[in-house]
Design a protein around this motif. Structure first.
Motif, PDB file in Angstrom:
ATOM      1  N   UNK A   1       0.829  -1.187  -0.010  1.00 61.71           N
ATOM      2  CA  UNK A   1      -0.022   0.028  -0.083  1.00 61.71           C
ATOM      3  C   UNK A   1       0.887   1.102  -0.038  1.00 61.71           C
ATOM      4  N   UNK A   2       2.164   1.139  -0.275  1.00 58.16           N
ATOM      5  CA  UNK A   2       3.076   2.222  -0.246  1.00 58.16           C
ATOM      6  C   UNK A   2       3.616   2.329  -1.642  1.00 58.16           C
ATOM      7  N   UNK A   3       3.299   1.340  -2.617  1.00 60.44           N
ATOM      8  CA  UNK A   3       3.773   1.546  -4.058  1.00 60.44           C
ATOM      9  C   UNK A   3       2.584   2.292  -4.705  1.00 60.44           C
ATOM     10  N   UNK A   4       3.294   2.545  -5.971  1.00 57.46           N
ATOM     11  CA  UNK A   4       2.522   3.220  -6.877  1.00 57.46           C
ATOM     12  C   UNK A   4       2.906   2.586  -8.207  1.00 57.46           C
ATOM     13  N   UNK A   5       2.173   2.908  -9.455  1.00 55.64           N
ATOM     14  CA  UNK A   5       2.173   2.529 -10.625  1.00 55.64           C
ATOM     15  C   UNK A   5       3.318   3.270 -11.509  1.00 55.64           C
ATOM     16  N   UNK A   6       3.690   4.574 -10.771  1.00 60.37           N
ATOM     17  CA  UNK A   6       4.470   5.437 -11.535  1.00 60.37           C
ATOM     18  C   UNK A   6       5.829   5.815 -10.943  1.00 60.37           C
ATOM     19  N   UNK A   7       6.380   6.948 -11.049  1.00 57.61           N
ATOM     20  CA  UNK A   7       7.999   7.090 -10.408  1.00 57.61           C
ATOM     21  C   UNK A   7       7.936   7.538  -9.246  1.00 57.61           C
ATOM     22  N   UNK A   8       6.595   7.819  -8.336  1.00 59.10           N
ATOM     23  CA  UNK A   8       6.758   8.377  -6.997  1.00 59.10           C
ATOM     24  C   UNK A   8       7.745   7.545  -5.939  1.00 59.10           C
ATOM     25  N   UNK A   9       8.195   7.785  -4.902  1.00 61.43           N
ATOM     26  CA  UNK A   9       8.821   6.958  -4.022  1.00 61.43           C
ATOM     27  C   UNK A   9       7.823   6.124  -3.127  1.00 61.43           C
ATOM     28  N   UNK A  10       8.250   5.341  -2.639  1.00 59.90           N
ATOM     29  CA  UNK A  10       7.442   4.302  -1.757  1.00 59.90           C
ATOM     30  C   UNK A  10       6.978   5.331  -0.406  1.00 59.90           C
TER      31      UNK A  10
ATOM     32  N   UNK B   1      -7.498  -0.274  -6.265  1.00 59.01           N
ATOM     33  CA  UNK B   1      -6.947  -1.333  -6.755  1.00 59.01           C
ATOM     34  C   UNK B   1      -5.509  -0.850  -6.959  1.00 59.01           C
ATOM     35  N   UNK B   2      -5.189   0.382  -6.648  1.00 61.07           N
ATOM     36  CA  UNK B   2      -3.707   0.776  -6.635  1.00 61.07           C
ATOM     37  C   UNK B   2      -3.374   1.222  -7.894  1.00 61.07           C
ATOM     38  N   UNK B   3      -3.949   1.468  -8.969  1.00 61.01           N
ATOM     39  CA  UNK B   3      -3.590   1.755 -10.304  1.00 61.01           C
ATOM     40  C   UNK B   3      -3.613   3.271 -10.833  1.00 61.01           C
TER      41      UNK B   3
ATOM     42  N   UNK C   1      -4.345   3.583   5.914  1.00 54.68           N
ATOM     43  CA  UNK C   1      -4.944   3.187   4.365  1.00 54.68           C
ATOM     44  C   UNK C   1      -6.256   2.475   4.706  1.00 54.68           C
ATOM     45  N   UNK C   2      -7.152   2.739   4.157  1.00 52.61           N
ATOM     46  CA  UNK C   2      -8.583   1.927   4.307  1.00 52.61           C
ATOM     47  C   UNK C   2      -8.742   1.434   2.831  1.00 52.61           C
ATOM     48  N   UNK C   3      -8.350   0.138   3.045  1.00 48.36           N
ATOM     49  CA  UNK C   3      -8.573  -0.821   1.816  1.00 48.36           C
ATOM     50  C   UNK C   3      -9.798  -1.277   1.657  1.00 48.36           C
ATOM     51  N   UNK C   4     -10.606  -1.102   0.342  1.00 46.83           N
ATOM     52  CA  UNK C   4     -12.163  -1.456   0.101  1.00 46.83           C
ATOM     53  C   UNK C   4     -12.145  -2.711  -0.588  1.00 46.83           C
ATOM     54  N   UNK C   5     -11.154  -3.799  -0.544  1.00 48.39           N
ATOM     55  CA  UNK C   5     -11.198  -4.896  -1.474  1.00 48.39           C
ATOM     56  C   UNK C   5     -12.190  -5.974  -0.762  1.00 48.39           C
ATOM     57  N   UNK C   6     -12.665  -5.633   0.489  1.00 53.19           N
ATOM     58  CA  UNK C   6     -13.644  -6.692   0.973  1.00 53.19           C
ATOM     59  C   UNK C   6     -14.979  -6.134   0.745  1.00 53.19           C
ATOM     60  N   UNK C   7     -15.074  -4.799   0.230  1.00 52.67           N
ATOM     61  CA  UNK C   7     -16.488  -4.371  -0.032  1.00 52.67           C
ATOM     62  C   UNK C   7     -16.553  -4.432  -1.479  1.00 52.67           C
TER      63      UNK C   7
END
Length: 457
Positions: free
Chosen positions: A28-37, A71-73, A87-93
């Motif tokens: 949950x600290x990663x991203x699809x682009x160039x930003x640091x974790x 989805x972190x995209x 971080x509130x992850x909504x994957x269960x909803x």
């Protein structure tokens, strides 16, 4: 007032659905682009709106930042925990709560992805049309006002969300909009939260417009010797009123990346990739009209097909364009940026951008949803190479200046996040201050996705 106190209380409430494991925090600290974790301090996995309300209320009590996660995209660092917190992850909803066939709408939870929704709808004759390429969550798509390849015909998330359920920064739960197709009752709160990037509240339910599945679909591709004629063909297509379902542009560098990554056999030159929806006769007529225009504009090799497997292969290749371009420079990071201009200025914008990138020392394939004036550059940077990153940022900055000079916007679909925050004043002027006032009214402590969207948040 502290993050540890909030997490202690949330741990009692959620049990093992509050995670502080390194793997979860890293994910949950990663991203699809160039930003640091930027990992959060913990990740919560709620099951219900009531739990989300309790989570947010607890965080408000203890001054703990809250960031929503689908989805972190996203590509502008929207879901990074810039100031730590939860971080509130909504994957269960992720449920479809209702489908109203007669009214052509659906009520869904935010963690449901667009592909999962359309699988659920297959037997109904309906579908949800917004297609950003990635299999994004619908809550995240609403939060970023996503669009994509089909926006030229079906619009963006702004046009396809009828109503929302939202948990505000103090834990209150509100509903915006109704299932009616229009309303004159009060402020349009639905529109306020669609595109707010989680800075005003967390979306916990969506009511979405659905469309009838087209009776016939055809798709095709054509090549051009240069960018100019390809983009002029797009402009003429839109001005003629040909009802395109998709009309995508890729430059020579992207075509070469497709060949290497997907085993395509495209000439290494600019291409248009198109799709038509309608009746069998209507689709054939649209394709023939477009084909005649392509020939008139100097294009070549236009071939179209109604075969599902050929269409799927074409759009899978297009949806994987980001990864194909990354593979063209192995190990590279992508500084991905987009802009959107009025359709009459599109050719100027694309050609100026291509010439600017050609003078640079780094590669930067161009592609985009040009039917609505939106295109992207994927600037490929060697990790740890500060000079290349600075050059990419300078190229992206000039794209922003170009967009504004030509009457456009600094981002047509990627959103603000962290990457475009510095350009909000240039586009909105005093309007950006008004956005800040709205933010402070709804989130006076600045806990909802801090560091995004508004000044000094």
């Amino acid at each position: 007032m502290s993050i540890p106190d909030a997490l202690s209380e949330l741990g009692t409430m959620l049990g093992d659905r509050l995670s502080r494991s390194k793997s979860d925090l890293d994910t949950h600290g990663r991203n699809e682009a160039h930003f640091p974790a930027m990992p959060p301090d913990a990740v919560a996995y709620p099951d219900t709106t009531e739990e989300v309300s309790q989570i947010v209320r607890t965080c408000a009590t203890h001054g703990c930042p809250v960031v929503g996660w689908g989805a972190g995209t996203s590509l502008e660092g929207h879901a990074l925990a810039l100031r730590g917190g939860l971080t509130v992850d909504f994957s269960r909803m992720d449920r479809v709560l209702a489908v109203h066939h007669e009214d052509m709408d659906a009520v869904v939870q935010p963690g449901l992805t667009r592909e999962a929704l359309n699988r659920e709808l297959r037997a109904t004759g309906l579908f949800f049309p917004v297609d950003p390429g990635a299999n994004a969550s619908l809550g995240g798509m609403a939060a970023t006002r996503a669009s994509g390849t089909t926006a030229v015909r079906y619009g963006t998330m702004r046009d396809n969300v009828l109503g929302l359920e939202v948990v505000l920064a103090d834990g209150r739960v509100i509903r915006t909009g109704t299932r009616a197709r229009k309303s004159s009752a009060g402020y349009d709160l639905t529109a306020l939260f669609v595109g707010a990037e989680g800075t005003l509240g967390l979306i916990t339910e969506l009511t979405l417009k659905l469309r009838g599945q087209p009776e016939a679909i055809s798709a095709g591709v054509c090549a051009f010797d240069a960018i100019g004629p390809a983009v002029e063909t797009v402009i003429a297509t839109i001005q003629m009123g040909i009802p395109m379902a998709r009309i995508e542009f890729v430059d020579a560098a992207t075509a070469a990346a497709f060949n290497a990554y997907a085993g395509a056999e495209m000439p290494e030159c600019p291409h248009l990739m198109v799709e038509f929806h309608g009746s069998p006769a209507g689709v054939a007529e649209q394709a023939e009209t477009f084909g005649a225009l392509v020939e008139e504009m100097g294009g070549k090799g236009f071939e179209w097909s109604t075969r599902a497997e050929e269409r799927t292969a074409l759009w899978t290749m297009r949806h994987n364009a980001y990864y194909a371009c990354l593979a063209a420079r192995p190990g590279a990071l992508g500084l991905v940026t987009d802009m959107c201009v009025p359709i009459s200025r599109l050719a100027e914008a694309v050609e100026e951008t291509r010439a600017d990138i050609a003078r640079a020392s780094i590669p930067g394939p161009i592609l985009g949803h040009v039917g609505d004036g939106n295109f992207h550059a994927i600037l490929l940077v060697e990790p740890g190479n500060a000079a290349e990153l600075d050059e990419a940022k300078a190229l992206a900055h000039r794209m922003v200046e170009r967009a504004l000079r030509l009457g456009g916007t600094v981002t047509g679909e990627h959103g603000v996040g962290m990457g475009k925050l510095g350009y909000m004043e240039a586009e909105h002027g005093a309007g950006w201050d008004v956005m800040g006032e709205v933010k402070r009214a709804l989130d006076p402590a600045g806990l909802m996705n801090p560091g995004k969207m508004v000044r000094g948040n």
